[in-house]
Design an enzyme around this catalytic site. Structure first.
Site, PDB file in Angstrom:
ATOM      1  CD  GLU A   1      10.277  -7.063   2.982  1.00  0.00           C
ATOM      2  OE1 GLU A   1       9.557  -6.044   3.509  1.00  0.00           O
ATOM      3  OE2 GLU A   1       9.871  -7.484   2.209  1.00  0.00           O
TER       4      GLU A   1
ATOM      5  CD  GLU B   1       4.071  -2.528   0.769  1.00  0.00           C
ATOM      6  OE1 GLU B   1       4.174  -3.952   0.449  1.00  0.00           O
ATOM      7  OE2 GLU B   1       4.261  -2.057   1.736  1.00  0.00           O
TER       8      GLU B   1
ATOM      9  CG  HIS C   1       2.095  -4.736   3.559  1.00  0.00           C
ATOM     10  ND1 HIS C   1       3.428  -4.906   3.717  1.00  0.00           N
ATOM     11  CD2 HIS C   1       1.198  -5.101   4.669  1.00  0.00           C
ATOM     12  CE1 HIS C   1       3.526  -5.575   4.832  1.00  0.00           C
ATOM     13  NE2 HIS C   1       2.104  -5.927   5.332  1.00  0.00           N
TER      14      HIS C   1
HETATM   15 MN    MN Z   1       4.842  -4.428   2.314  1.00  0.00          MN
HETATM   16 MN    MN Z   2       7.783  -6.802   3.178  1.00  0.00          MN
END
Ligand code: MN
Ligand code: MN
Length: 190
Positions: free
Chosen positions: A35, A136, A169
């Site tokens: 992250e 992603e 995402h």
């Molecule tokens: Mn993401």
């Molecule tokens: Mn994330």
């Protein structure tokens, strides 16, 4: 500018004390596809996006990734905060404890410290958005590995939420890539 909300994006319920699991989940705190990498990647790339929509998308998703980073740090901390030295000794978390105690620290599950070389900002919107789509998918795959090795129901629930966000995402970066490519083609016709 940013406004901080004093709550997590999604509740982090942790039912057990499990230093070994914490040492694996730290992959998403300081690993290549974690992250922190995601947040820094998108917030760094946004200036050179050719449309306002693409800039806004990177700002939105980059901000959300920092909220995910906060959630991962919370999982790691909750899994270890009540651990006794006896519970830590002999687990993979012991090496982390030797340096950082119970403070989460951005390194991957194997102990390698987080590095900016995990990401790039190419100044080319197609190259950057393509990197973002791959990032992603890699984050989604890491979450699936972590879900498989987790046995704490609260942790599994939170990891499932985080996995799902990476899928969203990926789709949104795909849409942005179409918009950016259309924009770049349009400029060639008069
Ligand atoms: Mn993401
Ligand atoms: Mn994330």
């Amino acid at each position: 500018m940013w406004i901080y909300e004093k709550k997590l994006e999604y509740p982090v319920r942790v039912n057990t004390t499990n230093p070994t699991l914490a040492a694996m989940i730290i992959e998403q705190f300081g690993g290549a596809d974690g992250e922190l990498s995601a947040g820094v990647r998108y917030l760094t790339q946004r200036w050179t996006m050719p449309t306002g929509k693409a800039k806004a998308l990177l700002t939105d998703i980059g901000t959300e990734e920092l909220a995910h980073w906060e959630m991962i740090g919370t999982i790691v901390y909750k899994l270890t905060k009540d651990a006794t030295i006896e519970q830590i000794k002999g687990t993979p978390f012991e090496a982390h404890y030797a340096n950082h105690g119970k403070s989460p620290y951005p390194h991957n599950a194997a102990g390698a410290p987080w590095t900016i070389t995990y990401l790039n900002s190419k100044g080319d919107p197609v190259a950057d958005l393509t990197e973002d789509m791959a990032a992603e998918q890699k984050a989604r795959a890491t979450y699936e590995h972590l879900i498989r090795i987790s046995d704490d129901p609260g942790v599994i629930d939170t990891l499932r939420f985080l996995r799902e966000r990476e899928v969203v995402h990926f789709q949104r970066f795909g849409e942005a890539l179409c918009i950016v490519q259309e924009h770049m083609c349009r400029k060639k016709f008069y």
